[in-house]
Design a protein around this motif. Structure first.
Motif, mmCIF file in Angstrom:
data_model
loop_
_atom_site.group_PDB
_atom_site.id
_atom_site.type_symbol
_atom_site.label_atom_id
_atom_site.label_comp_id
_atom_site.label_asym_id
_atom_site.label_seq_id
_atom_site.Cartn_x
_atom_site.Cartn_y
_atom_site.Cartn_z
ATOM 1 N N LYS A 43 7.146 0.274 4.541
ATOM 2 C CA LYS A 43 5.824 0.646 5.053
ATOM 3 C C LYS A 43 4.715 0.295 4.063
ATOM 4 N N SER A 44 4.858 0.776 2.853
ATOM 5 C CA SER A 44 3.807 0.525 1.862
ATOM 6 C C SER A 44 3.682 -0.966 1.576
ATOM 7 N N THR A 45 4.820 -1.640 1.517
ATOM 8 C CA THR A 45 4.786 -3.077 1.248
ATOM 9 C C THR A 45 4.019 -3.810 2.344
ATOM 10 N N HIS A 85 -4.029 4.662 -1.198
ATOM 11 C CA HIS A 85 -2.658 4.331 -1.566
ATOM 12 C C HIS A 85 -1.799 5.565 -1.738
ATOM 13 N N GLN A 86 -0.508 5.333 -1.607
ATOM 14 C CA GLN A 86 0.461 6.420 -1.739
ATOM 15 C C GLN A 86 0.422 7.010 -3.145
ATOM 16 N N GLU A 87 0.366 6.142 -4.143
ATOM 17 C CA GLU A 87 0.295 6.630 -5.511
ATOM 18 C C GLU A 87 -1.179 6.769 -5.874
ATOM 19 N N MET A 166 -3.967 4.847 5.563
ATOM 20 C CA MET A 166 -3.704 6.063 4.793
ATOM 21 C C MET A 166 -2.212 6.172 4.550
ATOM 22 N N ASP A 167 -1.819 5.925 3.295
ATOM 23 C CA ASP A 167 -0.399 5.956 2.945
ATOM 24 C C ASP A 167 -0.060 7.335 2.392
ATOM 25 N N GLU A 168 0.505 8.155 3.215
ATOM 26 C CA GLU A 168 0.881 9.537 2.872
ATOM 27 C C GLU A 168 -0.257 10.308 2.207
ATOM 28 N N PRO A 169 -1.383 10.425 2.914
ATOM 29 C CA PRO A 169 -2.529 11.102 2.289
ATOM 30 C C PRO A 169 -2.320 12.599 2.145
HETATM 31 MG MG LIG Z 1 5.521 4.029 0.655
#
Ligand SMILES: [Mg+2]
Ligand SMILES: Nc1ncnc2c1ncn2[C@@H]1O[C@H](COP(=O)(O)OP(=O)(O)OP(=O)(O)O)[C@@H](O)[C@H]1O
Lengths: 496, 311
Positions: A43-45, A85-87, A166-169
């Motif tokens: 997903k993030s990629t 981003h997730q991080e 929104m990556d895991e906000p």
């Molecule tokens: Mg991810």
């Protein structure tokens, strides 16, 4: 209606490992589109490829029907695509305001002289829209993880993007902040903004999203309108099989008291915190963000100075002045923030996993690489960690798999007391269940467990007793059979 | 470029650089590759290498030690004065090394317990230790060290063709290679440099790891001072001035990151050799010592730039 984003046959490999395989995805204006899949599904990629952070090996990306080739995130932002981003990407020693305007400071013409007052005002305004009051001059690193996340969200919203990723906000947010975020998202949807929403929380997805697309092992599985599908169907698409009950039953009942904490106090927040945990018991810890939940366990673990209080293990008082003492007393601590507290990002998975455990993996100070490798292998298998090799740098793992490495490293010491601070943050549903199973296995071996979680269903599903914290004190300790969302929330907000 | 390839280039980069420099110099100057000259280079390199090995450990933890040159001078002076006073040479040597260890411990304690940034802390102790050396020697060289063969051997001895300082360098190299790769302590060094907070939360005694790293560097620097004293048959109060720069240069040339957590001792050995070979080759080619500095600085800059590109 025509899609605003159209990705076709996207492929990507990292050092020969295919992580995306012919993935196609259309995003429409005014929809909240959930992207789901297990940890490491890609997903993030995929989103990093869309925003020009990674280059793709194959496939095309169209924005409003025109093919694009973003070289970096800045170009994507100019095209109206913005990412959370997730991080966390907050720069800790800069102020909140400086973070908000990083790379796009307001200046008087081209002079380079900063319009500080204007930026301050704008920062305040953006943050108050999200319902939080933070001083713009505050150093970002001093904020809680949740507030840092809110700053990131405000920063992304400030770009007035047409497409918001929104990556895991919500992974680091509490319920109240999540509610405000959802309100903002609904507003954006009405304005025709397209939102790609990545999360492992089913309830959120089914409440907020219009359509769900699922990836599994880098392959596109399908897209479903929300009204035509069920949680069970989505889980099956993600995992490839039925999952069954999320919270497994625990049949062993708790033994005798193992850990007792009396009147633990800290220099700034904690006041006379007393509680105990029995052998084989899970003590859930609930409370609002900033209530002092993490502070309690950090103080217990010796990572934070205490101003008073006693700790007893099996009735004997123990002195814990630092994490080394805590480890020696058999306490393991899965920290909340994996990036800064849990992992050494530039080190391999194997070396991260053996870090707390080097003593047993060595003879006279010399590490036995055979035992170290075997131990890493064991936990990679047991926790089902997706990495192409134990020698891969841990920073190249997906977020959820990094979390599993943190858990794995502490299981290695065979703890008698296990502290888990948000253990399933960013972890997919299958892995969550694996973690719950491991918690149950450990309770069967008599391990005493303290589990902090902001997800109430998790606290309710896993705990034998629930300790609710309010402003640095124990508000209430509730037995599992008497506990429900309402009385937990009431105690957490200071009600009776 | 594939990841694997980049990785190989990065780790083999310094070595390739060294080989290139050797090839060029041996074409330009035929006497360069003679056995005699090579052994000569190795002997010259050994002092910097010993210091740089310690510096590698320090830099891996995310620190820096500017006081190495001063420790070298004071360690050498202490042993020299005791020898001149007729003390047993073995004891005199041990006391010199102990002094180096104590100076290193002071660095480590100021940095960990006093929470002073390593750069500032060792900048201060660099001056203090140098000042103590001047006080101790009255600002004059110490001579008349007696004629102990044991002490002469340290800097001037040979095992067949190989100068003893080269042997010392290789022994230190092998030991530290092992320590970094195989021991709990070595793993702690990388961990502390990679993420100190996470290391502490994993129950690693980060402060203790750091103090030991400075102690080791102190002992190695004092030992380098003994080699120098033995070779010159006297202790100079201004010995080792600006040696910290060559040591840091060797570490950086070897590919160790100044931020900590990443690097290796083999790279440092290669880095020290690059500096030594350059010094020697430029001398053979009769390049003026002034211009030599320009070349050396240029090489360092080039190496760092190439390293950047690969990341
Ligand atoms: Mg991810
Ligand atoms: N920079 C990288 N180098 C090597 N491998 C990588 C890199 N980035 C991601 N990967 C690998 O690609 C795969 C997909 O990772 P990705 O981060 O996209 O997963 P994800 O679906 O976002 O998972 P999560 O839910 O855990 O965040 C993983 O196996 C990961 O290890």
């Amino acid at each position: 209606m025509k899609p605003i984003i159209s990705m076709t046959n996207i492929s990507k490999s990292f050092s020969g490992n295919k992580v995306l395989n012919d993935v196609s995805l259309d995003i429409f204006p005014g929809e909240i589109h959930a992207l789901m899949g297990e940890n490491g599904a890609g997903k993030s990629t995929l989103m990093k490829i869309l925003t020009g952070i990674y280059s793709k090996d194959g496939g095309t990306i169209e924005v409003n029907g025109a093919t694009v080739h973003f070289k970096d995130a800045k170009e994507a932002e100019h095209a109206g695509i913005s990412v959370i981003h997730q991080e966390l990407n907050i720069i800790p020693y800069l102020s909140v305001m400086e973070n908000m305007f990083l790379g796009k400071q307001l200046t008087y013409g081209k002079t380079g002289i900063l319009k500080t007052a204007a930026m301050k005002k704008e920062t305040k305004r953006r943050l108050s829209q999200l319902g939080i009051a933070i001083e713009p001059e505050k150093t970002a690193g001093d904020l809680s993880v949740g507030h840092q996340q809110m700053v990131e969200i405000a920063k992304a919203l400030a770009t007035d993007a047409k497409v918001l990723i929104m990556d895991e906000p919500t992974a680091a947010l509490t319920d109240r902040e999540i509610e405000t975020l959802f309100k903002v998202m609904n507003g954006l949807r009405k304005q025709g903004v397209a939102i790609v929403y990545i999360s492992h929380r089913m309830e959120e997805i089914f409440r907020m999203c219009d359509r769900i697309s699922v990836l599994r092992d880098g392959k596109y599985i399908g897209t479903k309108p929300i009204q035509d599908t069920t949680m069970d169907e989505i889980i099956k698409m993600m995992v490839g099989r039925e999952l069954g009950d999320l919270f497994p039953d625990r049949d062993k009942s708790a033994g005798k008291e193992f850990l007792r904490v009396e009147d633990l106090s800290g220099p700034d927040l904690l006041e006379n915190v007393s509680f105990s945990v029995k052998e084989g018991e899970v003590l859930g810890v609930a409370g609002l963000m900033g209530a002092g939940r993490s502070e309690i366990v950090e103080t217990l673990f010796g990572a934070r100075a205490k101003s008073g209080g006693k700790i007893f293990i099996e009735g004997k008082q123990v002195k814990i002045k630092n994490p080394f003492d805590a480890k020696k007393a058999g306490i393991a601590f899965v920290t909340e923030d994996r990036k800064s507290e849990g992992l050494i990002l530039g080190m391999s998975v194997r070396k991260n996993m053996s870090l707390p455990n080097l003593k047993t993996l060595s003879n006279q100070g010399i590490i036995s690489s055979k035992r170290e490798k075997a131990s890493a292998r064991n936990f990679i298998d047991r926790l089902n960690i997706k990495t192409h090799s134990p020698e891969a740098d841990v920073k190249n793992l997906s977020g959820g798999n990094q979390q599993k490495v943190v858990i794995g490293k502490w299981l290695g010491i065979n703890p008698k007391i296990l502290i888990l601070d948000e253990p399933t943050r960013g972890v997919d549903i299958g892995a969550k269940k694996e973690i719950y199973n491991i918690i149950n296995e450990l309770t069967e071996q008599g391990v005493a467990i303290i589990m902090i979680s902001s997800e109430l269903p998790e606290v309710l599903g896993m705990s034998d007793r629930i300790m609710v914290i309010h402003e640095g004190r124990v508000a209430r300790i509730i037995d599992k059979k008497d506990a429900n969302q309402e009385n937990i929330m009431q105690a957490a907000t200071g009600g009776e | 470029m594939s990841r694997k390839w980049t990785h190989t280039l990065q780790t083999a980069g310094p070595l390739i650089g060294l080989i290139l420099i050797v090839i060029i110099l041996s074409i330009l100057s035929p006497s360069f590759l003679s056995l005699n000259n090579i052994l000569n280079v190795l002997r010259q390199v050994s002092i910097n290498a010993l210091i740089a090995f310690g510096m590698t450990l320090v830099i891996l933890t995310g620190g820096i030690d500017l006081s190495v040159g001063s420790i070298l001078a004071l360690g050498g002076a202490i042993t020299a004065k005791m020898l001149a006073g007729g003390m047993d040479p073995i004891l005199a040597v041990l006391i010199g090394l102990l002094a180096g260890g104590i100076m290193g411990a002071i660095n480590g304690i100021v940095i960990t317990k006093g929470k002073v940034a390593p750069f500032i802390a060792t900048l201060a102790t660099m001056t203090i230790f140098r000042g103590l050396t001047l006080v101790y020697t009255d600002g004059r060289p110490i001579t008349g060290l007696g004629d102990s063969t044991f002490f002469k051997m340290i800097g001037k001895g040979y095992i067949s063709y190989v100068p003893l300082p080269v042997i010392w360098m290789l022994i230190a190299f092998v030991i530290l290679l092992f320590v970094l790769k195989k021991t709990v302590f070595g793993r702690g060094i990388y961990a502390v440099g990679g993420n100190e907070e996470a290391s502490i939360l994993s129950g690693i005694k980060a402060g203790r790891v750091k103090i030991w790293v400075y102690i080791i560097t102190g002992v190695l620097s004092a030992f380098a001072g003994l080699i120098l004293t033995s070779r010159l048959n006297s202790a100079q109060p201004n010995a080792g001035m600006s040696y910290e720069l060559d040591a840091i240069a060797a570490v950086v040339l070897g590919g160790t990151s100044l931020v900590g957590g990443r690097g290796w001792i083999f790279g440092t050995l290669v880095g020290a050799l690059i500096i030594g070979v350059l010094n020697n080759g430029l001398n053979l080619l009769n390049v003026s010592p002034f211009f030599q500095q320009v070349v050396k600085g240029g090489v360092i800059l080039l190496a760092v730039l190439i390293d950047r590109r690969n990341k």
